[in-house]
Scaffold this motif. Structure first.
Motif, PDB file in Angstrom:
ATOM      1  N   CYS A  38      35.149  26.768  25.365  1.00 42.15           N
ATOM      2  CA  CYS A  38      35.021  26.982  26.813  1.00 42.15           C
ATOM      3  C   CYS A  38      35.500  28.385  27.154  1.00 42.15           C
ATOM      4  O   CYS A  38      36.682  28.611  27.412  1.00 42.15           O
ATOM      5  CB  CYS A  38      35.834  25.942  27.567  1.00 42.15           C
ATOM      6  N   ASN A  39      34.590  29.309  27.096  1.00 42.91           N
ATOM      7  CA  ASN A  39      34.882  30.685  27.491  1.00 42.91           C
ATOM      8  C   ASN A  39      33.633  31.232  28.162  1.00 42.91           C
ATOM      9  O   ASN A  39      32.519  30.841  27.826  1.00 42.91           O
ATOM     10  CB  ASN A  39      35.224  31.537  26.268  1.00 42.91           C
ATOM     11  N   GLY A  40      33.852  32.146  29.061  1.00 42.72           N
ATOM     12  CA  GLY A  40      32.730  32.689  29.800  1.00 42.72           C
ATOM     13  C   GLY A  40      31.944  33.732  29.021  1.00 42.72           C
ATOM     14  O   GLY A  40      32.129  33.909  27.810  1.00 42.72           O
ATOM     15  N   TYR A  41      31.120  34.446  29.748  1.00 44.69           N
ATOM     16  CA  TYR A  41      30.200  35.421  29.161  1.00 44.69           C
ATOM     17  C   TYR A  41      30.924  36.455  28.289  1.00 44.69           C
ATOM     18  O   TYR A  41      30.405  36.915  27.285  1.00 44.69           O
ATOM     19  CB  TYR A  41      29.442  36.111  30.303  1.00 44.69           C
ATOM     20  N   TRP A  42      32.169  36.808  28.663  1.00 43.76           N
ATOM     21  CA  TRP A  42      32.901  37.854  27.940  1.00 43.76           C
ATOM     22  C   TRP A  42      33.037  37.547  26.454  1.00 43.76           C
ATOM     23  O   TRP A  42      33.073  38.453  25.623  1.00 43.76           O
ATOM     24  CB  TRP A  42      34.297  38.061  28.550  1.00 43.76           C
ATOM     25  N   PHE A  43      33.104  36.254  26.130  1.00 43.37           N
ATOM     26  CA  PHE A  43      33.297  35.841  24.739  1.00 43.37           C
ATOM     27  C   PHE A  43      32.104  36.289  23.885  1.00 43.37           C
ATOM     28  O   PHE A  43      32.221  36.439  22.664  1.00 43.37           O
ATOM     29  CB  PHE A  43      33.452  34.313  24.709  1.00 43.37           C
ATOM     30  N   GLY A  44      30.963  36.514  24.543  1.00 40.53           N
ATOM     31  CA  GLY A  44      29.767  36.988  23.839  1.00 40.53           C
ATOM     32  C   GLY A  44      29.976  38.360  23.221  1.00 40.53           C
ATOM     33  O   GLY A  44      29.265  38.735  22.267  1.00 40.53           O
ATOM     34  N   GLY A  82      32.679  55.058  36.516  1.00 43.16           N
ATOM     35  CA  GLY A  82      32.248  56.127  35.620  1.00 43.16           C
ATOM     36  C   GLY A  82      31.789  55.646  34.260  1.00 43.16           C
ATOM     37  O   GLY A  82      31.348  54.499  34.100  1.00 43.16           O
ATOM     38  N   LYS A  83      31.929  56.543  33.295  1.00 37.97           N
ATOM     39  CA  LYS A  83      31.443  56.261  31.947  1.00 37.97           C
ATOM     40  C   LYS A  83      32.057  54.990  31.328  1.00 37.97           C
ATOM     41  O   LYS A  83      31.333  54.182  30.721  1.00 37.97           O
ATOM     42  CB  LYS A  83      31.740  57.479  31.058  1.00 37.97           C
ATOM     43  N   PRO A  84      33.367  54.796  31.484  1.00 41.16           N
ATOM     44  CA  PRO A  84      33.947  53.580  30.879  1.00 41.16           C
ATOM     45  C   PRO A  84      33.275  52.305  31.397  1.00 41.16           C
ATOM     46  O   PRO A  84      33.047  51.365  30.644  1.00 41.16           O
ATOM     47  CB  PRO A  84      35.419  53.628  31.293  1.00 41.16           C
ATOM     48  N   ALA A  85      32.969  52.287  32.687  1.00 38.98           N
ATOM     49  CA  ALA A  85      32.345  51.095  33.278  1.00 38.98           C
ATOM     50  C   ALA A  85      30.948  50.868  32.699  1.00 38.98           C
ATOM     51  O   ALA A  85      30.549  49.726  32.416  1.00 38.98           O
ATOM     52  CB  ALA A  85      32.272  51.245  34.792  1.00 38.98           C
ATOM     53  N   GLN A  86      30.224  51.965  32.509  1.00 40.90           N
ATOM     54  CA  GLN A  86      28.859  51.839  31.959  1.00 40.90           C
ATOM     55  C   GLN A  86      28.910  51.352  30.513  1.00 40.90           C
ATOM     56  O   GLN A  86      28.111  50.506  30.098  1.00 40.90           O
ATOM     57  CB  GLN A  86      28.156  53.187  32.054  1.00 40.90           C
ATOM     58  N   GLU A  87      29.849  51.883  29.771  1.00 40.62           N
ATOM     59  CA  GLU A  87      29.983  51.451  28.370  1.00 40.62           C
ATOM     60  C   GLU A  87      30.381  49.982  28.284  1.00 40.62           C
ATOM     61  O   GLU A  87      29.886  49.238  27.437  1.00 40.62           O
ATOM     62  CB  GLU A  87      31.014  52.329  27.652  1.00 40.62           C
ATOM     63  N   ARG A  88      31.287  49.571  29.172  1.00 42.13           N
ATOM     64  CA  ARG A  88      31.717  48.164  29.166  1.00 42.13           C
ATOM     65  C   ARG A  88      30.540  47.246  29.494  1.00 42.13           C
ATOM     66  O   ARG A  88      30.356  46.205  28.866  1.00 42.13           O
ATOM     67  CB  ARG A  88      32.837  47.943  30.190  1.00 42.13           C
ATOM     68  N   ALA A  89      29.757  47.656  30.478  1.00 41.37           N
ATOM     69  CA  ALA A  89      28.627  46.822  30.898  1.00 41.37           C
ATOM     70  C   ALA A  89      27.647  46.608  29.752  1.00 41.37           C
ATOM     71  O   ALA A  89      27.105  45.515  29.562  1.00 41.37           O
ATOM     72  CB  ALA A  89      27.914  47.480  32.082  1.00 41.37           C
ATOM     73  N   ALA A  90      27.455  47.655  28.944  1.00 42.57           N
ATOM     74  CA  ALA A  90      26.482  47.573  27.850  1.00 42.57           C
ATOM     75  C   ALA A  90      27.042  46.843  26.624  1.00 42.57           C
ATOM     76  O   ALA A  90      26.291  46.490  25.716  1.00 42.57           O
ATOM     77  CB  ALA A  90      26.051  48.982  27.453  1.00 42.57           C
ATOM     78  N   SER A  91      28.371  46.615  26.615  1.00 44.37           N
ATOM     79  CA  SER A  91      28.991  46.032  25.420  1.00 44.37           C
ATOM     80  C   SER A  91      28.864  44.511  25.350  1.00 44.37           C
ATOM     81  O   SER A  91      29.008  43.924  24.292  1.00 44.37           O
ATOM     82  CB  SER A  91      30.484  46.397  25.386  1.00 44.37           C
ATOM     83  N   GLY A  92      28.626  43.882  26.475  1.00 46.81           N
ATOM     84  CA  GLY A  92      28.538  42.429  26.481  1.00 46.81           C
ATOM     85  C   GLY A  92      29.882  41.731  26.651  1.00 46.81           C
ATOM     86  O   GLY A  92      29.951  40.508  26.675  1.00 46.81           O
ATOM     87  N   TRP A  93      30.950  42.530  26.795  1.00 49.11           N
ATOM     88  CA  TRP A  93      32.270  41.927  27.016  1.00 49.11           C
ATOM     89  C   TRP A  93      32.467  41.692  28.514  1.00 49.11           C
ATOM     90  O   TRP A  93      33.301  42.331  29.144  1.00 49.11           O
ATOM     91  CB  TRP A  93      33.384  42.834  26.491  1.00 49.11           C
ATOM     92  N   GLY A  94      31.700  40.823  29.105  1.00 50.03           N
ATOM     93  CA  GLY A  94      31.874  40.502  30.518  1.00 50.03           C
ATOM     94  C   GLY A  94      30.769  41.067  31.392  1.00 50.03           C
ATOM     95  O   GLY A  94      30.044  41.984  31.008  1.00 50.03           O
ATOM     96  N   ILE A  95      30.664  40.488  32.587  1.00 51.02           N
ATOM     97  CA  ILE A  95      29.656  40.921  33.556  1.00 51.02           C
ATOM     98  C   ILE A  95      30.250  42.084  34.345  1.00 51.02           C
ATOM     99  O   ILE A  95      31.401  41.989  34.797  1.00 51.02           O
ATOM    100  CB  ILE A  95      29.321  39.770  34.533  1.00 51.02           C
ATOM    101  N   PRO A  96      29.506  43.185  34.524  1.00 45.67           N
ATOM    102  CA  PRO A  96      30.094  44.307  35.270  1.00 45.67           C
ATOM    103  C   PRO A  96      30.418  43.904  36.698  1.00 45.67           C
ATOM    104  O   PRO A  96      29.737  43.064  37.288  1.00 45.67           O
ATOM    105  CB  PRO A  96      28.997  45.374  35.212  1.00 45.67           C
ATOM    106  N   SER A  97      31.436  44.535  37.256  1.00 49.00           N
ATOM    107  CA  SER A  97      31.838  44.133  38.610  1.00 49.00           C
ATOM    108  C   SER A  97      31.145  44.966  39.685  1.00 49.00           C
ATOM    109  O   SER A  97      31.412  44.786  40.864  1.00 49.00           O
ATOM    110  CB  SER A  97      33.351  44.210  38.765  1.00 49.00           C
ATOM    111  N   LEU A  98      30.271  45.892  39.258  1.00 47.84           N
ATOM    112  CA  LEU A  98      29.390  46.582  40.212  1.00 47.84           C
ATOM    113  C   LEU A  98      27.981  46.046  39.983  1.00 47.84           C
ATOM    114  O   LEU A  98      27.498  46.038  38.846  1.00 47.84           O
ATOM    115  CB  LEU A  98      29.401  48.096  39.975  1.00 47.84           C
ATOM    116  N   THR A  99      27.325  45.615  41.029  1.00 52.11           N
ATOM    117  CA  THR A  99      25.983  45.042  40.853  1.00 52.11           C
ATOM    118  C   THR A  99      25.006  46.078  40.285  1.00 52.11           C
ATOM    119  O   THR A  99      24.071  45.727  39.565  1.00 52.11           O
ATOM    120  CB  THR A  99      25.444  44.480  42.188  1.00 52.11           C
ATOM    121  N   SER A 100      25.249  47.360  40.594  1.00 50.64           N
ATOM    122  CA  SER A 100      24.341  48.413  40.108  1.00 50.64           C
ATOM    123  C   SER A 100      24.390  48.559  38.589  1.00 50.64           C
ATOM    124  O   SER A 100      23.503  49.155  37.993  1.00 50.64           O
ATOM    125  CB  SER A 100      24.703  49.750  40.756  1.00 50.64           C
ATOM    126  N   LEU A 101      25.420  48.023  37.968  1.00 46.43           N
ATOM    127  CA  LEU A 101      25.549  48.143  36.511  1.00 46.43           C
ATOM    128  C   LEU A 101      25.005  46.915  35.777  1.00 46.43           C
ATOM    129  O   LEU A 101      24.989  46.881  34.547  1.00 46.43           O
ATOM    130  CB  LEU A 101      27.019  48.353  36.114  1.00 46.43           C
TER     131      LEU A 101
END
Lengths: 347, 449
Positions: free
Chosen positions: B287-293, B350-369
């Motif tokens: 039982c873990n959310g999307y971040w576990f992916g 910035g860049k860290p947010a974009q990299e995080r969004a592409a990594s699959g470790w969680g859903i980005p907290s900005l809808t634009s990402l």
């Protein structure tokens, strides 16, 4: 004897007169100079004692006083609405079943680990005091665990006794025995006791120092009198070592009741980690930590610490009382000037 | 007259005491100083960031972050004990990592967080209109979570009652895989767990299921909500485990723990999380959310046999909440607020947010990402699709401002193991939990006012 001879102040002179304090000789500094010397000495005293006094006041007296004040409030450390609650926290400490059970558990832990550590340290000290080859190496190896910081030791034990990847279960697996959850009840308390005993090198080194102070002539005399090894140990070694053992009992009790190791070998030493400490290892200090940082009860936790402080003083006093006649001093710690010096055995 | 009288011992001690107290006082005053700029003498601002060890895993990464920000970073490893001590001393870090879902009401109610509304209003990088609804867990209006000023922002999030499963273990047990669109019931989930567990000599070798990834208390909150109830009363000052919905959730958890098919309060996972166990083929459902992916995606063999499923439901209410929303906040007494906000813009937009969004470790907290979420492999496509279908069921479950999660978890871990051992009925367990938790909440309420 020349009057120029130095005579101790107040001591009778050869002529039967009491010598006066040495006064200024001709050409010597006057009263002002004498005052300067005293001032310089006083100044030196204050300069050297000052850092300690400041450190004591800032790092001991102030925190203690502040904790005492906190213990009389319902503070959570973060809110501005805390208020004075008098002795309510102390009443709760003495009636809260969870606090009392953690205290009882700590008592049992202390009662088990202090004698065991003492006995293990003494046994090791006796062994490494023998004229054997590579004695220095053995002493070093046995003392090493005591040098490892408690956090490092706890993390090492956590790795060894990990259920899935620990060496302990790996060993059992190799013997085709099913592994167990060492860090959970009912095994966790034994892991904790083993971890405490692992540091017995400290007791060993103190006992070893004591053993080496025992005069060899006494052993020789005992041998001539026909005493066997056990008699020599119980009639000479133990009595002469008793002040050292007594010291270890006192410091061991104080360290055991303040033990924080269970939290270090639990999942993580954070407020959330407190919830993972198994019941058998839920000692008083763990409960204090939980009250401070998980429950945010700074006032109550401070009261718990003050109660523990009083308990430690009471236990120390009790141990001192009970040890009368069991601890033998070659030199009386409180010499009675009217009686002759105490001899071996306190008689 | 002796010259020593001017420096007698009593006076010396008095002066020492005064000096010590003054030093302590000065230290406290320094902590309360307002918006001064921390510096190193080189003219650069030094920002004190309390975050986790792996935020900047090496010196190179830290240096790159410092260069991007144009400031020095003084990193303090995240430790809630240290944070509490720093907050109590009014000398907090400038930026603090935290769990928005469970911490915001507690810290905000005590006036320890900076209201960030004015910063969001003037920012060209972090616009309120671009914020995912999850960021509402970082809001608190003094009465409930999800409304009022914004006190922080999530770096990414998940709907934490969803679960991952291993198709290979399902196939081995000859079981049908859970639906990717329709949530199964908690009873069905427990039944699957019982069928998937593998034992040897009476001991669990492969867990069938871990039912709680982010803690037992939030899980019970989510279950109660999905049954149509609420664990907390309206004013968040009391819990009620005796309500029919909460009791149903509690009974389920007791059944789960008693079945011994996965980690629980009476048999915690020594790893503290599911990653190693799941990766070692020793857990069928986690039982873990999307971040576990993010973990699963890093291991191609694991990704090939892993799939994502909607959050199980205890009742007819399809509620799928977030229990973490990990992010950062700025303490009220932080010394470098402008620099902290600069950090916010860089880290969250910035860049860290974009990299995080592409990594699959969680859903980005900005809808634009959101478009950056990985969708290349079959595993990623399936997870993304299931996650997209779950998003409409997201809701904010308000946590109490009167106690920290650790305190409530502490009560559960004290009460439940004994109850399991003695077979105490759920109703009595509920009464004990009510009594002990409400006592704690009452103490907290007295302080918050």
């Amino acid at each position: 004897m020349s009057t120029e001879q130095i005579t101790a102040p107040g001591a009778p002179s050869p002529s039967g007169e009491t010598a006066a304090r040495p006064g200024p000789r001709a050409g010597a500094p006057t009263g002002r100079g004498r005052g300067s010397l005293t001032t310089r000495r006083a100044f030196s005293f204050y300069v050297f004692a000052g850092p300690w006094v400041l450190g004591f006041l800032a790092l001991t007296a102030f925190p203690l006083g502040y904790a005492l004040w906190l213990s009389l409030t319902n503070s959570d450390g973060l809110s501005n609405n805390s208020r004075f609650v008098g002795l309510a926290n102390y009443r709760e400490v003495l009636t809260d079943p969870e606090t009392l059970s953690s205290l009882a558990r700590t008592g049992v832990f202390t009662a088990i680990t202090v004698p065991l550590t003492l006995a293990a340290g003494l046994l090791l000290a006796v062994l490494v005091n023998q004229p054997i080859r590579a004695r220095g190496l053995f002493r070093t190896l046995l003392y090493l665990p005591a040098v490892v910081p408690p956090v490092g030791a706890a993390l090492t034990f956590k790795l060894i006794f990990d259920r899935d990847s620990g060496a302990a279960n790996g060993f059992l697996d190799a013997l085709n025995i099913d592994g167990v959850s060492w860090l959970m009840d009912p095994y966790a308390r034994w892991v904790l006791i083993t971890l405490t005993l692992w540091g017995a090198g400290n007791a060993m080194i103190v006992s070893l120092a004591g053993l080496q102070d025992v005069p060899k002539e006494l052993y020789e005399a005992a041998r001539i009198d026909g005493a066997n090894t056990w008699q020599t140990f119980t009639r000479i070694t133990l009595p002469l070592l008793s002040p050292v053992l007594f010291f270890q009992v006192i410091t061991g009790i104080i360290a055991a009741v303040q033990s924080f190791l269970p939290l270090l070998i639990s999942l993580d030493p954070t407020p959330r980690g407190v919830t993972s400490v198994p019941e058998g290892n839920y000692l008083f200090m763990i409960h204090v930590f939980a009250q401070y940082f998980a429950n945010g009860r700074y006032g109550y936790a401070s009261a718990m610490l003050w109660v523990l402080f009083l308990i430690i003083i009471a236990i120390t006093f009790l141990v001192f009382k009970l040890s009368k006649g069991a601890v033998f001093y070659a030199v009386d710690p409180e010499p009675d000037k009217t009686s002759r010096p105490r001899t071996l055995g306190g008689k | 007259m002796s010259t020593t009288t001017s420096l007698d011992r009593r006076r010396f001690l008095a002066v020492s005491a005064g000096t010590a107290l003054a030093a302590t006082g000065l230290s406290a005053c320094a902590g309360t100083a307002g918006n001064s700029t921390g510096g190193t003498g080189s003219g650069k601002t030094t920002l004190t960031v309390m975050t986790v060890q792996n935020e900047w895993p090496d010196k190179k990464a830290l240096k790159a972050a410092e260069e991007a920000l144009g400031m020095n970073l003084n990193v303090i490893i995240w430790d809630p004990t240290k944070l509490n001590a720093m907050l109590a001393a009014k000398n907090p870090p400038d930026v603090v990592r935290g769990f928005g879902a469970t911490e915001t009401p507690y810290f905000a109610a005590r006036g320890l967080m900076t209201d960030l509304d004015s910063y969001f209003a003037k920012s060209s990088v972090l616009k309120a209109s671009d914020l995912d609804p999850v960021n509402d867990v970082w809001r608190y209006d003094g009465k409930k979570q999800g409304a009022g000023p914004r006190y922080g922002m999530a770096k990414d999030y998940s709907q934490d009652s969803m679960f991952w499963y291993r198709t290979d273990l399902f196939e081995a047990a000859k079981l049908d895989a859970p639906s990717a669109t329709e949530p199964i019931s908690y009873d069905e989930w427990l039944d699957l767990g019982k069928k998937l567990v593998k034992r040897r000599l009476g001991k669990v070798k492969v867990y069938g299921l871990n039912a709680t990834g982010m803690g037992v208390f939030p899980q019970l909150m989510g279950m109660t909500a999905s049954a149509g109830g609420s664990l907390f009363a309206e004013d968040l000052a009391t819990v009620d485990f005796s309500s029919p919905e909460a009791l149903k959730a509690l009974q389920w958890y007791l059944d789960y723990a008693k079945a011994d098919i996965g980690p629980s309060v009476s048999n915690p996972n020594p790893d503290g999380w599911d990653g190693p166990t799941y990766q070692a083929n020793r857990m069928a459902m986690s039982c873990n959310g999307y971040w576990f992916g993010g973990l699963i995606g890093g291991d191609p063999k694991l990704a090939a046999v892993s799939r994502f499923a909607p959050a199980p439901q205890l009742g007819s209410h399809r509620v799928s909440s977030c229990f973490g929303a990990t992010g950062f906040w700025i303490p009220r007494d932080a010394k470098n607020k402008e620099a902290s906000w600069k950090f916010f813009e860089w880290y969250f937009g910035g860049k860290p947010a974009q990299e995080r969004a592409a990594s699959g470790w969680g859903i980005p907290s900005l809808t634009s990402l959101r478009s950056k979420m990985p969708q290349t492999s079959a595993f990623q496509k399936q997870a993304f699709q299931v996650q997209e279908q779950e998003l409409p069921h997201f809701s904010v479950l308000s946590f109490t401002p009167y106690a920290q999660q650790a305190a409530l978890e502490g009560v559960l871990s004290k009460v439940l193991p004994g109850a399991l051992k003695s077979g105490t009925p759920a109703g009595k367990v509920a009464d004990t939990l009510n009594s002990r938790m409400n006592e704690q909440l009452a103490q907290g309420k007295e302080l918050v006012g």
